[in-house]
Design an enzyme around this catalytic site. Structure first.
Site, mmCIF file in Angstrom:
data_model
loop_
_atom_site.group_PDB
_atom_site.id
_atom_site.type_symbol
_atom_site.label_atom_id
_atom_site.label_comp_id
_atom_site.label_asym_id
_atom_site.label_seq_id
_atom_site.Cartn_x
_atom_site.Cartn_y
_atom_site.Cartn_z
ATOM 1 N N CYS A 1 0.824 -1.190 0.170
ATOM 2 C CA CYS A 1 0.101 0.056 -0.052
ATOM 3 C C CYS A 1 0.992 1.161 -0.114
ATOM 4 O O CYS A 1 1.402 1.494 -0.866
ATOM 5 C CB CYS A 1 -1.021 -0.096 1.176
ATOM 6 S SG CYS A 1 -2.175 1.148 1.130
ATOM 7 N N GLU B 1 -2.008 -9.908 2.487
ATOM 8 C CA GLU B 1 -1.953 -10.608 3.815
ATOM 9 C C GLU B 1 -3.394 -10.570 4.559
ATOM 10 O O GLU B 1 -3.882 -11.213 5.439
ATOM 11 C CB GLU B 1 -0.958 -9.787 4.654
ATOM 12 C CG GLU B 1 -1.326 -8.519 5.242
ATOM 13 C CD GLU B 1 -1.109 -7.339 4.368
ATOM 14 O OE1 GLU B 1 -1.724 -6.298 4.539
ATOM 15 O OE2 GLU B 1 -0.782 -7.703 3.368
ATOM 16 N N HIS C 1 -3.415 -5.669 -0.494
ATOM 17 C CA HIS C 1 -2.987 -6.155 0.735
ATOM 18 C C HIS C 1 -3.235 -7.655 0.627
ATOM 19 O O HIS C 1 -4.353 -8.139 1.199
ATOM 20 C CB HIS C 1 -3.764 -5.605 1.821
ATOM 21 C CG HIS C 1 -3.743 -4.326 2.012
ATOM 22 N ND1 HIS C 1 -2.767 -3.753 3.059
ATOM 23 C CD2 HIS C 1 -4.043 -3.106 1.655
ATOM 24 C CE1 HIS C 1 -2.770 -2.462 3.287
ATOM 25 N NE2 HIS C 1 -3.574 -2.022 2.241
#
Length: 425
Positions: free
Chosen positions: A131, A253, A251
């Site tokens: 990000c 994760e 993202h």
């Protein structure tokens, strides 16, 4: 093995803490998902606090084996916008109202993270930007950003291609489509999940993004509005060799199924797995480069040769301190030292200084010995000539040289006084 031993052995990944505004309240936050994955793959997260002046103390966090930069507020536009922005004052004010939690510029965080990114780029330290971290990487290399995707990118994008890149009310649940570029790390990681369209659904949370990608990087994914969602440096990507420079706008994760820890795709954790692999390899490479080799055990023959060379240097040192006082000195005594220096042209500065202290000027030993021999011949010839001179002639010659010696002494004294006077002015 104690926990302190593990802290020394495991590679260190630097992560900067963030301070974000959520619901009009400041909260210190570092995404636990990032930490879980870093620890799970075998590295130690080292948190750099976002406090004033810490950017001047980054050397205190050495050794740095990897850097992971995550989400956060907008980067100060003055750090990448060399030209005037196309946004009007009214538009900028509207952006600040819509994204109040992200437009609060944190200059200290900018300075810390840009400094870390440049350290990684200078030393080839593994870097993973997620990000905002990807935006920091692009800016550090001379790239630029859209200050607001909705105002700058969407205005020239057909309605059917427009993308909602963030949803404040549904952070983890929000998804949008990205197209993976073939023959890139992302293609390799998500290969078993890709269909013919090469698309996956990703989680993102940003109103800014890459505008002009820095020249060294290659895109890995695009959203339908043309925004670059991932990029890497192909010349600095080989995790097995400790090379990893990458930025992901989304993202992976946080791409998990609702109310579950199960990931949307098997490849979601690959970025972290490969990043830590690169960190571990970089640590090993760094340790090998700084490791002090153990002293070698010499056999008798080598030890004897070493002693001969050391003696040669020792004689050379004594020779140049007062060579005419050495009796029975042979040129062959100095030859081992001269040969050693001739055959070892790649010496460190410390070695050269040490050899000089030991009389390393034996390179010139042969010419010095020749001068000594020539002086001896001249002295012998002078004695023969003077032996044929009368007492009166020898007395006059002695008086002449005494007079010349006195003149030399006077002139030396005068010149020394002149130099002192100049120094005092």
């Amino acid at each position: 093995m104690s926990s302190s031993d593990l802290a020394v052995i495991l590679p260190r990944v630097i992560i900067v803490s963030r301070r974000s505004l959520r619901k009009n309240k400041f909260v210190d936050f570092v995404g636990e998902y990032h930490l879980d994955l870093i620890v799970g793959y075998g590295a130690v997260p080292v948190i750099v606090p976002r406090v004033a002046g810490v950017h001047t103390l980054l050397q205190s966090f050495e050794p740095i084996h990897g850097v992971l930069l995550c989400e956060g507020e907008d980067i100060d536009p003055s750090l990448y916008e060399v030209e005037e922005t196309s946004l009007s004052n009214e538009e900028l004010e509207e952006i600040r109202r819509l994204h109040v939690s992200d437009t609060a510029i944190d200059k200290e965080k900018d300075t810390i993270e840009l400094s870390l990114a440049r350290i990684c780029l200078e030393r080839n330290i593994p870097y993973l930007g997620i990000c905002r971290g990807s935006q920091v990487l692009n800016v550090a290399c001379g790239g630029t950003l859209y200050q607001d995707i909705g105002k700058e990118l969407a205005r020239c994008c057909p309605d059917e291609k427009k993308v909602v890149h963030m949803d404040y009310e549904n952070y983890d649940g929000h998804r949008h489509t990205v197209k993976i570029v073939e023959e890139t790390p992302l293609h390799q990681w998500f290969k078993e999940s890709l269909k013919d369209d090469m698309e996956i659904q990703v989680n993102s949370y940003h109103h800014q993004g890459v505008k002009r990608l820095a020249q060294r990087f290659t895109p890995m994914a695009f959203s339908s509005d043309g925004l670059i969602e991932g990029f890497y440096d192909p010349d600095a990507y080989c995790p097995e060799e400790g090379k990893f420079i990458m930025g992901l706008q989304f993202h992976p994760e946080r791409m998990r199924k609702a109310n579950s820890d199960e990931f949307d795709y098997p490849g979601c954790t690959a970025a972290y797995k490969e990043f830590v692999k690169g960190v571990i390899a970089y640590q090993k490479k760094l340790n090998c480069a700084t490791k002090v080799p153990k002293s070698l055990k010499l056999d008798k023959e080598l030890e004897q040769k070493r002693n001969v060379i050391v003696r040669s240097f020792s004689l050379a040192k004594t020779l140049y301190a007062g060579g005419h006082n050495i009796r029975h000195l042979r040129e062959s005594d100095l030859k081992p030292g001269a040969e050693f220096l001739e055959s070892n042209i790649a010496l460190s500065l410390q070695q050269e200084n040490r050899l000089m202290q030991m009389g390393a000027t034996v390179r010139n030993a042969s010419s010095y010995m020749e001068r000594l021999k020539l002086n001896a011949k001249r002295e012998k010839l002078a004695r023969v000539v003077m032996g044929k001179m009368t007492i009166e002639q020898l007395s006059e010659l002695n008086m002449f040289y005494n007079m010349m010696g006195q003149i030399c002494s006077d002139m030396l004294e005068m010149k020394q006084l002149q130099n002192v006077s100049v120094d005092l002015l």
